[in-house]
Design a protein around this motif. Structure first.
Motif, short mmCIF file in Angstrom:
data_model
loop_
_atom_site.label_atom_id
_atom_site.label_comp_id
_atom_site.label_asym_id
_atom_site.label_seq_id
_atom_site.Cartn_x
_atom_site.Cartn_y
_atom_site.Cartn_z
N LEU A 14 -3.43 3.52 -9.13
CA LEU A 14 -2.84 3.69 -7.81
C LEU A 14 -3.32 2.61 -6.84
O LEU A 14 -2.54 2.06 -6.06
N ALA A 15 -4.61 2.29 -6.91
CA ALA A 15 -5.16 1.27 -6.02
C ALA A 15 -4.50 -0.08 -6.27
O ALA A 15 -4.16 -0.82 -5.32
N SER A 16 -4.29 -0.41 -7.53
CA SER A 16 -3.63 -1.67 -7.86
C SER A 16 -2.19 -1.69 -7.36
O SER A 16 -1.72 -2.70 -6.82
N TYR A 17 -1.51 -0.57 -7.51
CA TYR A 17 -0.12 -0.48 -7.06
C TYR A 17 -0.01 -0.64 -5.55
O TYR A 17 0.81 -1.42 -5.04
N VAL A 18 -0.85 0.08 -4.81
CA VAL A 18 -0.78 0.05 -3.35
C VAL A 18 -1.19 -1.33 -2.82
O VAL A 18 -0.50 -1.91 -1.97
N SER A 19 -2.29 -1.87 -3.31
CA SER A 19 -2.77 -3.15 -2.80
C SER A 19 -1.85 -4.31 -3.17
O SER A 19 -1.82 -5.34 -2.50
N GLY A 20 -1.07 -4.13 -4.24
CA GLY A 20 -0.17 -5.20 -4.67
C GLY A 20 1.27 -5.02 -4.23
O GLY A 20 2.13 -5.83 -4.60
N ALA A 21 1.54 -4.01 -3.42
CA ALA A 21 2.93 -3.69 -3.08
C ALA A 21 3.64 -4.81 -2.33
O ALA A 21 4.84 -5.03 -2.51
N LEU A 266 1.41 10.93 -11.50
CA LEU A 266 1.06 10.00 -10.41
C LEU A 266 1.28 8.55 -10.80
O LEU A 266 1.61 7.72 -9.94
N VAL A 267 1.08 8.23 -12.06
CA VAL A 267 1.10 6.82 -12.46
C VAL A 267 2.13 6.51 -13.54
O VAL A 267 2.29 5.35 -13.92
N ASP A 268 2.84 7.51 -14.04
CA ASP A 268 3.84 7.25 -15.08
C ASP A 268 4.91 6.28 -14.58
O ASP A 268 5.59 6.55 -13.58
N ASP A 269 5.02 5.13 -15.25
CA ASP A 269 6.02 4.12 -14.89
C ASP A 269 5.98 3.75 -13.41
O ASP A 269 7.01 3.43 -12.81
N LEU A 270 4.80 3.79 -12.82
CA LEU A 270 4.65 3.46 -11.41
C LEU A 270 5.04 2.01 -11.17
O LEU A 270 4.55 1.10 -11.83
N GLY A 271 5.93 1.79 -10.22
CA GLY A 271 6.44 0.46 -9.96
C GLY A 271 7.72 0.15 -10.72
O GLY A 271 8.36 -0.87 -10.46
N GLU A 272 8.10 1.02 -11.64
CA GLU A 272 9.33 0.84 -12.41
C GLU A 272 10.30 2.00 -12.14
O GLU A 272 11.40 1.80 -11.65
N ARG A 273 9.87 3.21 -12.47
CA ARG A 273 10.68 4.38 -12.14
C ARG A 273 10.38 4.78 -10.71
O ARG A 273 9.24 4.72 -10.27
N SER A 274 11.40 5.18 -9.97
CA SER A 274 11.22 5.48 -8.55
C SER A 274 11.58 6.92 -8.22
O SER A 274 12.45 7.53 -8.86
N GLU A 275 10.91 7.45 -7.21
CA GLU A 275 11.26 8.77 -6.67
C GLU A 275 12.51 8.71 -5.80
O GLU A 275 13.09 9.76 -5.47
N LEU A 276 12.96 7.53 -5.43
CA LEU A 276 14.10 7.42 -4.52
C LEU A 276 15.38 8.03 -5.09
O LEU A 276 16.11 8.70 -4.34
#
Length: 464
Positions: A14-21, A266-276
């Protein structure tokens, strides 16, 4: 084979995802969806600006810190007034959920738009973020708002009496703010620690009458507390940085152990699959589960105009008692059915009117003829996505019957609105307050949000 729950680490990912957004560039489909949700939320803010939850929150914010022009003063959205960044975001979010018109994630039981966008725009305005940066931050905010309740367990939260509606937006707002504050990866754990300490909200919002406490739980609280968490870390506050993974941390507590908890979500396909794509738009200015019955009633009303009604019977899945007995007009199906049958339509003002529900004799007389019941056949199968449907049967005094089954309403994730639908809804909500030219200008600005060098013009467009 999936790992046992306790062995799934989530904090670093999660930290990597948020800091790299801000360096990521999500797919065009998800970017387009995010823009539509930004537009939908801005339109809700414009439409709800003068409702009591918005006015109370605005006056409260101004009483605390209004009038400042310093580096940490932000605009209360929908107005030209300014307050401290946290107070402004709080009032903006309360405005966005001043009525039942903003977006929602039915599978997570959260309404992310008002809290996430209000916190993000407050930071964007004070830190000079671009439209493209705002878009990325909002997208990430929606991810955490939708994923966190599912990771903890929707049923776990319900059994514990903790409202997903308060918890999800808190993490979503904090995420969006942390991104625009450019917090590094090794500080994101601190943000989530302070979110964990503030995670709250009670299902007693169902007892609310005036939509004030509900606007606080669903929007104002999350925007305020999430923004606080990010700003505190930006100012140097530190805490338990691995609270999401530590055996003694918040997420490992007994409340979230077992049941339907799913840490991996929380992290499954984070950055690829979206909640949108799982986030719905409200076609009508009423609570999400009431929308199918409202559509059925609107479809049937022309055929029974001027006719004497003997009874109305509505069957639906889910928490049907809550919508039969709700004290809040926009959630009370008996009230909504009555005014649709009397007026032949449903307007934004009547849907929120406590006065009509409590005092209009014709409305009260018709409400007494309306019954709501649970229909098990309309429930989704175990493990399937949540459904929202309704069957309405109207019997006239002359014995004729009219019925309509609505399996879904346009805007629900299974049957999404397209861009033209969302823009039409937004225009109709804004035009009365901004006029046609400014309403169209807001729509155009959001369409091209990636090209905005900063977000102040967008904030100005909706101010009055």
């Amino acid at each position: 084979m999936s790992q046992p729950m306790l062995e799934i680490p989530v904090g670093e990912r999660l930290a990597s995802y948020v800091s790299g957004a801000l360096d990521a560039w999500p797919c065009q489909t998800h970017r387009q969806l995010a823009k539509l949700h930004i537009l939908d939320t801005l339109a809700a803010i414009v439409a709800c600006r003068d409702l009591e939850p918005a006015v109370l929150a605005r006056n409260y914010a101004l009483s605390l810190s209004g009038g400042g022009d310093g580096p940490n003063a932000a605009t209360i959205l929908g107005t030209h007034a300014r307050a401290s960044i946290v107070d402004a975001a709080f009032a903006s979010a309360m405005t966005g959920h001043g009525a039942e018109i903003n977006d929602f994630i039915p599978s997570a039981f959260v309404q992310p738009g008002p809290a996430v966008l209000s916190a993000a725009l407050a930071i964007a305005e004070t830190r000079g973020a671009s439209g493209a940066e705002l878009l990325r931050a909002v997208m990430a905010g929606y991810e955490l708002a939708g994923r966190m309740p599912k990771a903890l367990g929707v049923e776990n939260l319900r059994r514990a009496g903790v409202a997903n509606h308060g918890l999800g937006p808190l993490f979503g707002a904090a995420t969006a703010a942390a991104i625009l504050l450019r917090l590094p990866a090794d500080r994101i754990g601190d943000v989530f620690t302070f979110c964990a300490q503030q995670a709250s909200g009670s299902w007693q919002w169902l007892l609310d009458v005036e939509h004030i406490e509900k606007a606080f739980v669903f929007a104002g609280m999350g925007a305020r507390d999430g923004l606080h968490a990010a700003l505190m870390v930006s100012a140097g506050f530190r805490g338990v940085r691995n609270a999401l993974d530590h055996p003694g941390g918040w997420m490992r507590g007994a409340m979230f152990s077992g049941g339907d908890a799913n840490r991996a979500y929380l992290v499954d396909d984070l950055g690829e699959r979206s909640e949108l794509p799982l986030t719905a738009f409200k076609r009508y200015p009423v609570g999400g589960p009431t929308q199918p019955a409202v559509e059925a009633l609107l479809d049937l009303s022309p055929a029974i105009a001027g006719q004497a009604v003997q009874s109305v019977f509505i069957e639906m899945p889910g928490r049907w008692q809550a919508f039969r007995d709700a004290a809040m007009p926009a959630l009370n199906l008996r009230y909504l059915a009555a005014i649709i049958l009397i007026d032949g339509r449903l307007d934004f003002v009547s849907a929120q009117s406590l006065t009509r529900m409590a005092q209009e004799e014709a409305v009260k007389d018709l409400m007494a003829k309306i019954e709501i019941a649970h229909d098990p056949a309309q429930e989704a199968a175990p493990g399937s996505p949540r459904t929202e449907s309704a069957r309405v049967r109207i019997t006239l005094e002359d014995g004729r019957e009219f019925s309509r089954f609505v399996p879904h309403v346009l805007g629900f994730p299974s049957h999404p609105m397209d861009a033209a639908d969302v823009e039409s809804k937004a225009f109709n909500l804004m035009v009365e307050h901004l006029g046609p030219e400014r309403a169209q200008a807001v729509i155009a600005a959001v369409r091209g949000i990636e090209t905005l060098p900063d977000c102040k013009p967008l904030i100005e467009l909706i101010a009055r």
